[in-house]
Design a protein around this motif. Structure first.
Motif: not given
Length: 410
Positions: A344-362
Motif C-alpha cells: 500500500v505504501t509503495v502504490v500510494r507513493t507512486g500514484r500520480p496526482r489527481a487532476p482537478r476539475r472545475p467545481g472543486g473536486g478531483g
C-alpha cells in the motif's frame, strides 16, 4: 456518469486473488551462503491444490478488462487511435516506472555485493508478472473488431475457435516428446475467452441470470471432465511437475475462468448490495484505481521484504524457511499484514496526482466502466457532488439566464 459496481468488485477480487495467491505459493528459502532460492508449498502439500481455484483469478482479470475496454470505446467521441493511446498509456506508464526503479535497485544491490542467486530470484519474480501485458495489450488493441464480431456472430461462435486452439495445443503437449517447443499461441487464445465474455457483457449479452448459470454450470462440468482426463488439479504451476495448467494456459485454465465469470455474474445482486456500504465501497474503489500498480508491485514487495529481513542474520519462519508443512502456511499468513502495508505504501507513493476539475473536486483514475448518462437538464433545485457541478456562462444582457445562474449553488 455511472459505473458497473459489480464489475468493480470482480476486478478487486481478481487483483486480491492474484496477490494473495502469489504471496502464499511463493516460498523464498534462505540458503547457508546468504542466497535465496524459490520453492512452493504445493510441492510438499499437494492437498492444497484445490485452493488455487479460488486464488487463480486471471480469468476474472481479463473479463473485467474486456468489459472496461468495450465500455470505454463505446463512450469515446473521437478517433479510435486517441482512445487506444490513452488506454495503453494507463498500462505501460506504470510498467516503465517499475522497470526504472527495478533497474536502479538491481544496480545498487549488485554494488552492495548481493549474491547472484538472490539477484536471479529477485529479477525473475519482479519481471514475471509482466507477461500479462502481451496478451492484454493485443486484446485491447483489437477490442473494436472483437466487439463487431460478437455483435454479428454471437459470443459462443467467436469463443469457439480460441477454445479449439487451446485444445489442440493441450493435445500436442501430451503427444509430442517432452521438451518440444511449441509456439505460445495459447497465451493469447486462452485469455481471449474471458476477455470476449467481458466484451459481450458490456453489450448487455450476459445480463440474464440463465446465461450466467449456464456459464457457471458449463465451466464446472468442463472442470470435472478435464480432471477425469488427467489434468493437474492445481490451477498454477508446481515446481517439478511435468505439465502445468498455467504455463502455457490449458483448457482447465479456460474452464476455470468461465466458471468464475458465471459465478461472479450470478452474485451480481449480492455484490451491488455489499458495495452500498461505505467501507467495502471505498476499498473496492481504491483497488480499482490502482489495479495495475498493485499487480505490478506485489512480487517486488515480497522479494524486498524477504531480502531485507534476511540481512539481519535471522531465519524467520514463513519468510525464509522451506515451505514444507502447514506450519509454514500459517506463519506466512502472519506476514501478510506486513506485506500488504508495504505494498500500500509503495502504490500510494507512486500514484500520480489527481487532476482537478472545475467545481472543486478531483476526478482521477476513472475505470472504463463509466458510461455517459442521459443528457443533463438544468434544475437549480438540485445539486450534485462538488466535482459534478455545472459551470454556466451567461451574459449580463440576459436577465433570465442571469437569474437562473444566481440561484445555482456555488
Amino acid at each position: 456518469m455511472s459505473r458497473d459496481r459489480a464489475v468493480d468488485a470482480l476486478r478487486a477480487y481478481a487483483i486480491g486473488g492474484v496477490v494473495l495467491g502469489h504471496w502464499l505459493v511463493t516460498g523464498l528459502v534462505l540458503t547457508d551462503d546468504g542466497g535465496l532460492h524459490q520453492a512452493s508449498p504445493l510441492t510438499a502439500l499437494p492437498g492444497l491444490a484445490p485452493v488455487t481455484w479460488v486464488l487463480q483469478t486471471l480469468g476474472l482479470f481479463f473479463f473485467t478488462a474486456g468489459f472496461g475496454s468495450t465500455r470505454s470505446l463505446a463512450s469515446h467521441r473521437g478517433r479510435a487511435g486517441g482512445w487506444l493511446a490513452r488506454r495503453l498509456r494507463r498500462l505501460l506508464l506504470p510498467t516503465v516506472a517499475l522497470l526504472g526503479v527495478g533497474a536502479a535497485v538491481l544496480l545498487a544491490a549488485t554494488v552492495a555485493g548481493t549474491s547472484d542467486d538472490m539477484l536471479s530470484v529477485a529479477l525473475r519474480l519482479a519481471v514475471s508478472p509482466l507477461w500479462f501485458l502481451v496478451p492484454l495489450v493485443f486484446l485491447v488493441a483489437v477490442t473494436s473488431p472483437l466487439r463487431a464480431a460478437v455483435q454479428r456472430w454471437g459470443v459462443a461462435r467467436v469463443v469457439a475457435p480460441a477454445v479449439a486452439v487451446v485444445a489442440a495445443v493441450d493435445l500436442a503437449v501430451r503427444l509430442l516428446p517432452a521438451g518440444t517447443d511449441l509456439p505460445p499461441v495459447t497465451v493469447l487464445a486462452a485469455w481471449s475467452v474471458p476477455y470476449l465474455l467481458g466484451v459481450a457483457h458490456a453489450d448487455g449479452r450476459l445480463g440474464d441470470g440463465r446465461v450466467a448459470g449456464t456459464l457457471a454450470a458449463g465451466g464446472a462440468a468442463a472442470l470435472g471432465a478435464l480432471l477425469a482426463l488427467g489434468y493437474p488439479v492445481s490451477a498454477v504451476g508446481v515446481p517439478g511437475a511435468g505439465v502445468s495448467n498455467l504455463n502455457p494456459p490449458s483448457l482447465l485454465a479456460v474452464a476455470l475462468a468461465v466458471t468464475q465469470v458465471g459465478l461472479g455474474l450470478l452474485e451480481r445482486p449480492t455484490l451491488e448490495r455489499l458495495l452500498t456500504r461505505p467501507l467495502p465501497g471505498r476499498a473496492v474503489s481504491r483497488v480499482n484505481r490502482q489495479a495495475v500498480r498493485i499487480y505490478l508491485w506485489h512480487q517486488p514487495v515480497l522479494v524486498t521484504v524477504t531480502a531485507l529481513t534476511a540481512r539481519g542474520g535471522l531465519t524467520l519462519p514463513g519468510l525464509h524457511t522451506a515451505p514444507d508443512s502447514t506450519g509454514w502456511v500459517l506463519a506466512r499468513f502472519g506476514w501478510l499484514p506486513l506485506l500488504a502495508a508495504v505494498l500500500v505504501t509503495v502504490v500510494r507513493t507512486g500514484r500520480p496526482r489527481a487532476p482537478r476539475r472545475p467545481g472543486g473536486g478531483g476526478v482521477s483514475g476513472r475505470s472504463a466502466e463509466y458510461a455517459p448518462a442521459a443528457s443533463p437538464v438544468y434544475d437549480h433545485r438540485r445539486s450534485g457532488r462538488p466535482d459534478l457541478q455545472e459551470v454556466i456562462a451567461v451574459r449580463d444582457s440576459d436577465p433570465p439566464s442571469r437569474g437562473r445562474a444566481d440561484g445555482q449553488s456555488r
